[in-house]
Design an enzyme around this catalytic site. Structure first.
Site, PDB file in Angstrom:
ATOM      1  N   GLN A  34     -32.956 -24.104  31.053  1.00 10.99           N
ATOM      2  CA  GLN A  34     -33.898 -23.264  30.455  1.00 10.99           C
ATOM      3  C   GLN A  34     -35.496 -23.880  30.523  1.00 10.99           C
ATOM      4  O   GLN A  34     -35.788 -24.985  30.911  1.00 10.99           O
ATOM      5  CB  GLN A  34     -33.705 -23.429  28.819  1.00 10.99           C
ATOM      6  CG  GLN A  34     -33.431 -24.884  28.141  1.00 10.99           C
ATOM      7  CD  GLN A  34     -32.613 -24.892  26.935  1.00 10.99           C
ATOM      8  OE1 GLN A  34     -32.115 -23.575  26.335  1.00 10.99           O
ATOM      9  NE2 GLN A  34     -32.022 -25.935  26.796  1.00 10.99           N
ATOM     10  N   ASP A 160     -25.539 -26.107  16.031  1.00 13.91           N
ATOM     11  CA  ASP A 160     -27.202 -25.947  16.138  1.00 13.91           C
ATOM     12  C   ASP A 160     -27.307 -25.030  17.441  1.00 13.91           C
ATOM     13  O   ASP A 160     -27.972 -25.948  18.163  1.00 13.91           O
ATOM     14  CB  ASP A 160     -27.867 -26.892  15.843  1.00 13.91           C
ATOM     15  CG  ASP A 160     -29.248 -26.702  15.657  1.00 13.91           C
ATOM     16  OD1 ASP A 160     -29.786 -25.744  15.606  1.00 13.91           O
ATOM     17  OD2 ASP A 160     -29.992 -28.145  15.910  1.00 13.91           O
ATOM     18  N   SER A 162     -28.869 -22.101  20.031  1.00  7.27           N
ATOM     19  CA  SER A 162     -30.046 -21.236  20.255  1.00  7.27           C
ATOM     20  C   SER A 162     -29.309 -19.921  20.361  1.00  7.27           C
ATOM     21  O   SER A 162     -28.157 -19.783  19.870  1.00  7.27           O
ATOM     22  CB  SER A 162     -30.749 -21.557  21.563  1.00  7.27           C
ATOM     23  OG  SER A 162     -29.929 -22.379  22.336  1.00  7.27           O
TER      24      SER A 162
END
Ligand code: AAT
Length: 287
Positions: A34, A160, A162
């Protein structure tokens, strides 16, 4: 002088765009997974951005990190082993480490660059706990890690993650929830980043419906946070404990010493977080 505005990518929330006044770019790079950006904002401290989407700011991150961690941990009578999926910035790790009952923490974050920039630019806020002796950190796709069956067993799994565009897409699939169920001890609990009631009610209803096949108790809770889309983000909690209040009534209270260390979570907000406005309740409850 003219203010420079950082504005967030709006792919998952068309028609609205959140902006923060930006003082300077501290890091901008591309990992294998990313686009990674860290900037210093005018009023929210340092900000971590992945693929154009805000992941945390130093001013309000405690709302999300405390709630995604302490909702499942205080719903468990005696959590000893915890798996953190994603969470490379270290914020959830910081919260999990506050529980003295926890003996083993495994974190599976796909992108080492997230950990590196957090240690560099969030050293005193998010990346405070990477030296905890209970931690095993690995860099892998968590969907693959859980699929191979050698991941061990946990009392609590915290996802947790994205948003479901990019590397986290696999973390919203049914197969991943089924594999998490198989990686839990009896009475184990899963808590995942569950997107926003105002923006993603259909997605939330879909996830809750699908995971209800694997877990006897599934419930949605939410918190407020100015720098996530629409100022609110939720959590999908799943428990192997089938008693009706398995998730929304904490099994333990916060002791005075821990309370000094918490800025958002308390036992009252634990219960309140599960109470939904009518438009949402109609769509997603009862599951
Ligand atoms: N605590 C900050 C909030 C996050 S971070 C999400 C983390 O999940 C990122 O570090 C990302 O690299 C990691 N991640 C993404 N996909 C995978 C995967 N397949 N396996 C392991 N880790 C992964 C979330 C913010 C939510 C924003 C809401 N708009």
């Amino acid at each position: 002088s003219t203010t420079k505005w950082f504005s967030e990518t709006e792919a998952m929330w068309p028609g609205q765009k959140f902006c923060l006044a930006q003082e300077e770019v501290l890091f901008h790079g591309k990992s294998n997974f990313q686009d990674v950006l860290v900037f210093k904002s005018q009023t929210y401290g340092n900000v971590l951005v992945l693929d154009g989407v805000i992941q945390c700011t130093e001013r309000d991150e405690f709302s999300y990190q405390e709630m995604i961690s302490h909702l499942p941990l205080y719903s468990h009578a005696n959590p000893k082993s915890v798996l953190i999926v994603g969470g490379g910035d270290g914020g959830v790790l910081r919260e999990v480490a506050k529980h003295p009952s926890v003996e083993k923490i495994v974190m599976c974050e796909i992108d080492p660059m997230v950990c590196d920039v957090s240690k560099q630019f969030f050293a005193n806020t998010l990346a405070t706990t990477f030296n905890d002796p209970r931690l095993t950190l690995m860099h892998d796709d968590a969907a693959a890690y859980l699929r191979n069956g050698n991941c061990g067993k946990y009392d609590v799994i915290i996802v947790d993650s994205s948003d479901p565009v990019g590397p986290a897409e696999v973390l919203f699939r049914s197969e991943f929830y089924e594999n998490m169920k198989n990686a839990l001890n009896p009475n184990g609990i899963v808590c995942t980043q569950g997107e926003c009631l105002w923006l993603h009610l259909d997605l939330i209803a879909d996830v809750l419906g699908r995971v209800g096949k694997f877990f006897p108790t599934v419930q949605y809770a939410y918190t407020t946070i100015p720098t996530y889309p629409s100022g609110q983000i939720g959590f999908v909690l799943c428990s192997l404990d089938e008693s009706p209040n398995a998730l929304n009534k904490p099994k333990r209270v916060v002791d005075a010493k821990t309370a000094e260390n918490l800025r958002y979570y308390n036992s009252k907000i634990h219960e309140a977080a599960f109470i939904l406005p009518s438009f949402a309740e109609k769509k997603i409850a009862p599951v």
